[in-house]
Design a protein around this motif. Structure first.
Motif, PDB file in Angstrom:
ATOM      1  N   ASP A 227       0.711  -1.089  -0.038  1.00  0.00           N
ATOM      2  CA  ASP A 227      -0.048   0.003   0.092  1.00  0.00           C
ATOM      3  C   ASP A 227       0.991   1.413   0.164  1.00  0.00           C
ATOM      4  OD1 ASP A 227       0.622  -1.013   2.546  1.00  0.00           O
ATOM      5  OD2 ASP A 227      -0.454   0.553   3.378  1.00  0.00           O
TER       6      ASP A 227
ATOM      7  N   LEU B 197      -0.894   4.079  -2.333  1.00  0.00           N
ATOM      8  CA  LEU B 197      -2.332   3.715  -2.595  1.00  0.00           C
ATOM      9  C   LEU B 197      -3.378   4.731  -2.133  1.00  0.00           C
ATOM     10  CD1 LEU B 197      -3.549   1.204  -4.258  1.00  0.00           C
ATOM     11  CD2 LEU B 197      -4.125   0.127  -1.967  1.00  0.00           C
TER      12      LEU B 197
ATOM     13  N   ILE C 108      -9.382   3.866   0.426  1.00  0.00           N
ATOM     14  CA  ILE C 108      -8.861   2.819   1.100  1.00  0.00           C
ATOM     15  C   ILE C 108     -10.132   2.390   2.230  1.00  0.00           C
ATOM     16  CG2 ILE C 108      -7.199   2.140   3.183  1.00  0.00           C
ATOM     17  CD1 ILE C 108      -5.927   2.561   0.488  1.00  0.00           C
TER      18      ILE C 108
END
Length: 236
Positions: free
Chosen positions: A62, A67, A110
């Protein structure tokens, strides 16, 4: 992706079909340290408007992908394979590669820990349900949650996509028939899934082939990057 008009796919439903049948995706992110790519399965959120996919990455991917910080590209690769010029008969020809591919763009969101658990449970169920005795994530929840804690879930609403279905649309019916036959039963480059994609596009008989016009028109199209707008999907 090359924007050859004969092969461009603009229908979001066709892209959804491709995602459903080809879950293994490549996530590409242009980060502060350069391009980073990772590979994870994705599933389509059928109850959402537009094209929305969910997945997860293992920590620390991530952070490596940054991300949620900016747009990423997710590549969905459908059936693809080599097409020999020998399958074209005596006509002058060169080798090519038939394929179905989509590039999906969006900014990942997320997921919370609980939503990540739900999505991963659905992902496991999606693949396990075909087995006679499915092993689901919730069957051993304590262990499952311990494993899930090492992942970060995300949702990506696709804001634009580029898709291409290159399946011999520029070839005459007899050539299409030969290519499909070789892909179904050939001794060297058989690829039944790719043959099935060709049958779906061309119909049961190749005589119902090519909505893309004559070979000469197609070759002109191949030589020219068309100003075809990238389809955009409104954000909800």
């Amino acid at each position: 992706m090359r924007h050859t008009p004969s092969y461009i796919v603009t229908d979001p439903d066709e892209v959804k079909r491709l995602i459903r049948g080809n879950a293994w995706a490549t996530i590409v992110s242009n980060t502060a340290k350069g391009l980073v790519a990772s590979h994870y399965p994705v599933i389509l959120e059928e109850d959402r408007e537009g094209i929305s996919i969910v997945s997860h990455v293992g920590r620390p991917d991530d952070r490596a992908l940054e991300l949620g910080q900016h747009e990423v590209m997710v590549i969905i690769q459908g059936p693809h394979g080599y097409v020999s010029p020998s399958w074209y008969g005596d006509k002058p020809a060169v080798p090519t590669w038939n394929h179905v591919t989509a590039h999906l763009y969006g900014v990942p969101e997320i997921l919370s820990d609980e939503e990540n658990w739900r999505v991963l449970s659905e992902l496991v169920s999606h693949f396990e349900h075909k087995l006679p005795e499915p092993k689901l994530l919730e069957d051993n929840e304590e262990y499952g949650r311990r494993i899930v804690s090492g992942t970060v879930g995300f949702r990506m609403l696709v804001t634009r996509f580029e898709a291409r279905s290159k399946l011999s649309q520029d070839k005459p019916a007899d050539v299409v028939d030969n290519v499909m036959t070789e892909l179904e039963h050939g001794a060297n480059y058989a690829h039944p899934d790719l043959a099935a994609e060709m049958h779906r596009v061309h119909g049961g008989a190749a005589s119902a082939t090519t909505g893309s016009g004559s070979g000469s028109d197609s070759h002109t199209a191949e030589a020219t990057d068309a100003a075809t707008a990238t389809p955009r999907i409104p954000e909800s």
